[in-house]
Design a protein around this motif. Structure first.
Motif, PDB file in Angstrom:
ATOM      1  N   VAL A  39      68.562  52.303  62.496  1.00  0.00           N
ATOM      2  CA  VAL A  39      67.728  51.214  62.646  1.00  0.00           C
ATOM      3  C   VAL A  39      66.459  51.583  63.292  1.00  0.00           C
ATOM      4  N   ASN A  40      66.409  52.641  64.051  1.00  0.00           N
ATOM      5  CA  ASN A  40      65.150  53.050  64.636  1.00  0.00           C
ATOM      6  C   ASN A  40      64.435  53.826  63.508  1.00  0.00           C
ATOM      7  N   GLN A  41      65.053  54.694  62.844  1.00  0.00           N
ATOM      8  CA  GLN A  41      64.458  55.497  61.606  1.00  0.00           C
ATOM      9  C   GLN A  41      63.911  54.708  60.794  1.00  0.00           C
ATOM     10  N   SER A  42      64.464  53.550  60.472  1.00  0.00           N
ATOM     11  CA  SER A  42      63.849  52.651  59.406  1.00  0.00           C
ATOM     12  C   SER A  42      62.742  51.898  59.832  1.00  0.00           C
ATOM     13  N   ILE A  43      62.563  51.592  61.143  1.00  0.00           N
ATOM     14  CA  ILE A  43      61.391  50.932  61.761  1.00  0.00           C
ATOM     15  C   ILE A  43      60.453  52.114  61.797  1.00  0.00           C
ATOM     16  N   GLY A  44      60.692  53.297  61.906  1.00  0.00           N
ATOM     17  CA  GLY A  44      59.791  54.469  61.867  1.00  0.00           C
ATOM     18  C   GLY A  44      59.059  54.598  60.403  1.00  0.00           C
ATOM     19  N   VAL A  45      60.101  54.202  59.611  1.00  0.00           N
ATOM     20  CA  VAL A  45      59.553  54.432  58.074  1.00  0.00           C
ATOM     21  C   VAL A  45      58.669  53.214  57.983  1.00  0.00           C
ATOM     22  N   ILE A  46      58.847  52.094  58.360  1.00  0.00           N
ATOM     23  CA  ILE A  46      58.014  51.066  58.271  1.00  0.00           C
ATOM     24  C   ILE A  46      56.288  51.435  59.008  1.00  0.00           C
ATOM     25  N   GLU A  47      56.539  51.653  60.250  1.00  0.00           N
ATOM     26  CA  GLU A  47      55.332  52.287  60.878  1.00  0.00           C
ATOM     27  C   GLU A  47      54.641  53.480  60.149  1.00  0.00           C
ATOM     28  N   ASN A  48      55.124  54.358  59.381  1.00  0.00           N
ATOM     29  CA  ASN A  48      54.582  55.339  58.581  1.00  0.00           C
ATOM     30  C   ASN A  48      53.810  54.680  57.306  1.00  0.00           C
ATOM     31  N   TYR A  49      54.649  53.626  56.929  1.00  0.00           N
ATOM     32  CA  TYR A  49      54.190  53.027  55.630  1.00  0.00           C
ATOM     33  C   TYR A  49      52.617  52.414  56.314  1.00  0.00           C
ATOM     34  N   PHE A  50      52.591  51.620  57.251  1.00  0.00           N
ATOM     35  CA  PHE A  50      51.636  50.714  57.727  1.00  0.00           C
ATOM     36  C   PHE A  50      50.477  51.742  58.150  1.00  0.00           C
ATOM     37  N   GLY A  51      50.935  52.926  58.497  1.00  0.00           N
ATOM     38  CA  GLY A  51      49.902  54.098  59.077  1.00  0.00           C
ATOM     39  C   GLY A  51      49.678  54.753  57.974  1.00  0.00           C
ATOM     40  N   GLU A  52      49.958  54.232  56.712  1.00  0.00           N
ATOM     41  CA  GLU A  52      49.542  55.019  55.441  1.00  0.00           C
ATOM     42  C   GLU A  52      50.129  56.614  55.251  1.00  0.00           C
ATOM     43  N   ALA A  53      51.211  57.092  56.174  1.00  0.00           N
ATOM     44  CA  ALA A  53      51.715  58.100  56.142  1.00  0.00           C
ATOM     45  C   ALA A  53      52.485  58.402  54.653  1.00  0.00           C
ATOM     46  N   ILE A  54      53.076  57.282  54.169  1.00  0.00           N
ATOM     47  CA  ILE A  54      53.836  57.525  53.341  1.00  0.00           C
ATOM     48  C   ILE A  54      53.591  56.171  52.186  1.00  0.00           C
ATOM     49  N   SER A  55      53.963  56.607  50.989  1.00  0.00           N
ATOM     50  CA  SER A  55      53.695  55.345  49.912  1.00  0.00           C
ATOM     51  C   SER A  55      54.755  54.330  49.931  1.00  0.00           C
ATOM     52  N   LEU A  63      64.046  53.488  52.801  1.00  0.00           N
ATOM     53  CA  LEU A  63      64.741  52.179  53.455  1.00  0.00           C
ATOM     54  C   LEU A  63      66.296  52.033  52.728  1.00  0.00           C
ATOM     55  N   PHE A  64      65.969  52.018  51.444  1.00  0.00           N
ATOM     56  CA  PHE A  64      67.282  51.674  50.581  1.00  0.00           C
ATOM     57  C   PHE A  64      68.574  52.814  51.123  1.00  0.00           C
ATOM     58  N   GLN A  65      68.367  54.053  51.231  1.00  0.00           N
ATOM     59  CA  GLN A  65      69.274  55.140  51.636  1.00  0.00           C
ATOM     60  C   GLN A  65      69.536  54.795  53.127  1.00  0.00           C
TER      61      GLN A  65
END
Length: 583
Positions: A39-55, A63-65
C-alpha cells in the motif's frame, strides 16, 4: 495459571499438531504483513506519477502488479488462517475429549461416600461447563495468543526499522494497556470462580427438581419451586452481570487506545512528513494499517485474559475432585479366582458421613453354594453386609475373608465380576429393556435374555408392551412399575451367572404368589452359587440353608427355619405375624 498445569500432559501428547498449528499461524500472519508495505509503495507510485517521474502507463502497470500481490497474499493469508483453525481448534477438542474421559473415569473409581457428600448437579457441571471453559484455553487462547504474539513482534519490529521515532510515539498507549489488563484480570478471576460455583448450584437444583417432579406435583408445590428458581435466577443474573461489567471495559478501552495511536500516527507522521524527516506520505498510510492490524490482537488480549482466568477457575474446580483419593483401592494386580466362601470375623462398621454404627462385632461363615437369608428391622445393618461383601466400603474393625483370604488381598475387579447384585432400589437406564438386562452380560443373545426373564417372571409383562424387548424405558426405568423394575434387575443378575448372588429385599414390590414362583426359580438358578438374601419377609428366607437375624447391628438369632421357628424370639414372632396376614 498453576491449576492449568494439569493440561501440560495433553499438550505434550498433541505437541506435533500444536507445533504444526503454530507454524501455520506464523505463516498466515507473515503473508498478511505484505499488504501495508505494498500500500505504501502504491501511494509512492501515485506520488511519482503526479511528480512526473513516471508515465501513466508505467504507473498503471506497477499498480496492477501491486494489486495482484496484495490480493494474492490476502488469499494465502486466509487459506493459512483456515488451516490454523482446523489444526489448533481440533487439538482443543481432542483435549476436551481426553479430559472428560479422565474426569469420568475418576468419578467411577470414587467411593459411595464421595457421592453422599457431593451433589450430582455439581458433578455434572464440572464435567460439562467447567471442561468447556478449559477447552477454550486449550484452543482459542493458543491460536489467538500465537497470532497476537506474531503480529506484535513482526509489526513493531517493522515499524521501528522504517521509522523509529514515529514507532515510539505510536506505541505510547501500550504500557497503559498492560497495566489495565493486569488489574482487570485479577477481578475477572474472582468473579469467574463465583459464576462457575453458581452454575453448579443451578445444575443441582434443576437436576433434583426434574428427578423429583412426581413429588413436586403430588404435593402441589410448583409455585414454591418456581419461586426458588426465580431466586437462583436473580442471583445468577447478578453474579454474571458483575463479571460482564468488568469484561465490558476491555473492548472500549482497546478501541480507545488504538484510536489514540491512530491520531498519534497522523499528527506526528504528518509533522515529520512536513519537516522532511520521512520521505513518503505512503509511510503514514502504512503505519495506520500496522496500527489497525494491532487493533484486533490488542483487543483480543482482554478477551484471552478473561478466558484464561475462567479456565483457571474451572480447572481448579476440576482438580479438586481429581485430587480426591478413592478410599477403596485395588491393591492386587494378579487375578483372584472367586469360589464363594464368605466369612465375617468380628466385623464392625461405622458410616463416615453420619457416624452411625451399622454393624457391631458381627461374625458368621458361609460356605460356597450356600444360601443365607438376613432378616431384621429397618436400620439393623442388613444391606450393609451386602455392601461390605461387594467391598463398596472398607470395614472399621474386624476382618472379611473371601475363600479364606482377606478381602483387601483380592483383585477388586475380579471380586465384583464374581458378584451379581440386585439392589433394594432397582436402577434401570434410559435404554431398551433388552439392553438393560444385557447389562449383566454384554455377549448374551436374545434367547438367553428371554430365558432369564422367564425365571424372573417378567417375560409376560415385557411381551405385553408394543415394542416388547425393544421398549425404551424412561429415566431410571420410570416406564415400569416397581415390581417390574425389580424383576428386570433380577433377570440382569441371573444373566451374569456369577459365583455370588446378593439380593437386597428385591421382592418387596411383588405379590406373594409371584414371589413364590421367583424364589423357586432362583433356587434352581443359584444352585451351587453362594446366595445372600436380605428381606423383611419370612417367605423369602424360610428355604435358606441358614438364617441370620440382625438388630441394631448385632446378630441376635441364627439357624435354620425349623430351628428358629421352634424357639421364642424375633423370627418366630415375625413368621406367625406374616402367616396370619397371608391367611
Amino acid at each position: 495459571m498453576k491449576e492449568l498445569k494439569h493440561l501440560n500432559k495433553y499438550f505434550k501428547k498433541y505437541r506435533l499438531k500444536l507445533l504444526l498449528g503454530i507454524v501455520i499461524t506464523i505463516i498466515a500472519r507473515l503473508f498478511s504483513l505484505v499488504v501495508p508495505n505494498y500500500v505504501n509503495q502504491s501511494i509512492g507510485v501515485i506520488e511519482n506519477y503526479f511528480g512526473e517521474a513516471i508515465s501513466l502507463s508505467q504507473a498503471k502497470s506497477t499498480l496492477f502488479q501491486y494489486i495482484l500481490i496484495i490480493v494474492g497474499t490476502a488469499l494465502l493469508s486466509a487459506l493459512f488462517t483456515f488451516l490454523m483453525r482446523q489444526t489448533i481448534i481440533n487439538v482443543s477438542r481432542y483435549i476436551e475429549y481426553d479430559l472428560k474421559n479422565e474426569v469420568f473415569d475418576h468419578y467411577q473409581i470414587l467411593t459411595l461416600d464421595f457421592y453422599k457428600k457431593n451433589r450430582i448437579g455439581d458433578l455434572m457441571n464440572r464435567i460439562s461447563e467447567d471442561i468447556n471453559q478449559v477447552r477454550l484455553y486449550a484452543g482459542p487462547v493458543i491460536m489467538y495468543g500465537m497470532n497476537t504474539v506474531t503480529i506484535f513482534i513482526c509489526v513493531i519490529t517493522i515499524m521501528f526499522i522504517k521509522a523509529p521515532t514515529l514507532a515510539a510515539y505510536t506505541l505510547i498507549p501500550l504500557p497503559v494497556l498492560s497495566i489495565l489488563i493486569y488489574q482487570i484480570s485479577k477481578i475477572i478471576h474472582l468473579r469467574s470462580t463465583k459464576v462457575q460455583e453458581f452454575l453448579s448450584s443451578l445444575s443441582t437444583f434443576a437436576q433434583e427438581s426434574f428427578s423429583g417432579v412426581a413429588v413436586i406435583k403430588a404435593y402441589g408445590i410448583e409455585p414454591q419451586v418456581n419461586q426458588e428458581l426465580q431466586g437462583l435466577a436473580i442471583e445468577g443474573k447478578d453474579t454474571s452481570m458483575d463479571l460482564a461489567k468488568v469484561n465490558a471495559w476491555f473492548f472500549p478501552l482497546m478501541i480507545l487506545l488504538i484510536g489514540i495511536s491512530n491520531i498519534i500516527v497522523i499528527y506526528f507522521g504528518g509533522q515529520m512528513y512536513i519537516d522532511g524527516k520521512i520521505a513518503s506520505f505512503g509511510l503514514i498510510a502504512e503505519f495506520i494499517l500496522y496500527v489497525n492490524m494491532l487493533t484486533w490482537p490488542v483487543a483480543v488480549v482482554g478477551w484471552l485474559t478473561s478466558i484464561v482466568q475462567r479456565a483457571e477457575a474451572s480447572q481448579k474446580r476440576i482438580n479438586e475432585f481429581l485430587k480426591v483419593t478413592p478410599e477403596i483401592q485395588n491393591e492386587v494386580t494378579t487375578s483372584s479366582p472367586i469360589k464363594g466362601n464368605i466369612e465375617f470375623r468380628n466385623v464392625s462398621f461405622t458410616y463416615d458421613d453420619t457416624q452411625i454404627t451399622a454393624l457391631n462385632n458381627v461374625s458368621f461363615s458361609i460356605k460356597a453354594g450356600q444360601t443365607v437369608a438376613i432378616l431384621g428391622k429397618i436400620g439393623s445393618g442388613k444391606s450393609t453386609i451386602l455392601d461390605l461383601v461387594a467391598r463398596l466400603y472398607d470395614i472399621s474393625e474386624g476382618e472379611i475373608l473371601i475363600d479364606g483370604k482377606p478381602i483387601k488381598e483380592l483383585n477388586l475387579n475380579d471380586l465384583r465380576k464374581a458378584i451379581g447384585a440386585v439392589p433394594q432400589e432397582a436402577f434401570l437406564f434410559s435404554d431398551t429393556i433388552e439392553n438393560n438386562i444385557r447389562f449383566g452380560n454384554e455377549e448374551a443373545n436374545l434367547e438367553e435374555i428371554i430365558e432369564v426373564s422367564r425365571k424372573a417372571v417378567v417375560h409376560d409383562n415385557i411381551q405385553g408392551f408394543a415394542q416388547k424387548y425393544d421398549t425404551i424405558l424412561g429415566e431410571r426405568g420410570i416406564t415400569l412399575s416397581g415390581g417390574q423394575k425389580q424383576r428386570v434387575s433380577i433377570a440382569r443378575a441371573l444373566l451374569k451367572d456369577p459365583k455370588i448372588y446378593l439380593f437386597d429385599d428385591c421382592l418387596s414390590a411383588v405379590d406373594t404368589e409371584t414371589e413364590e414362583e421367583i424364589l423357586n426359580n432362583l433356587k434352581q438358578a443359584s444352585k451351587d452359587k453362594t446366595t445372600l438374601i436380605v428381606s423383611h419377609r419370612v417367605s423369602s428366607a424360610k428355604n435358606a440353608d441358614h438364617i441370620i437375624i440382625l438388630d441394631q447391628g448385632e446378630i441376635i438369632q441364627e439357624g435354620t427355619h425349623e430351628e428358629l421357628n421352634n424357639k421364642e424370639g424375633y423370627y418366630k414372632e415375625l413368621y406367625q405375624t406374616q402367616l396370619s396376614e397371608k391367611e
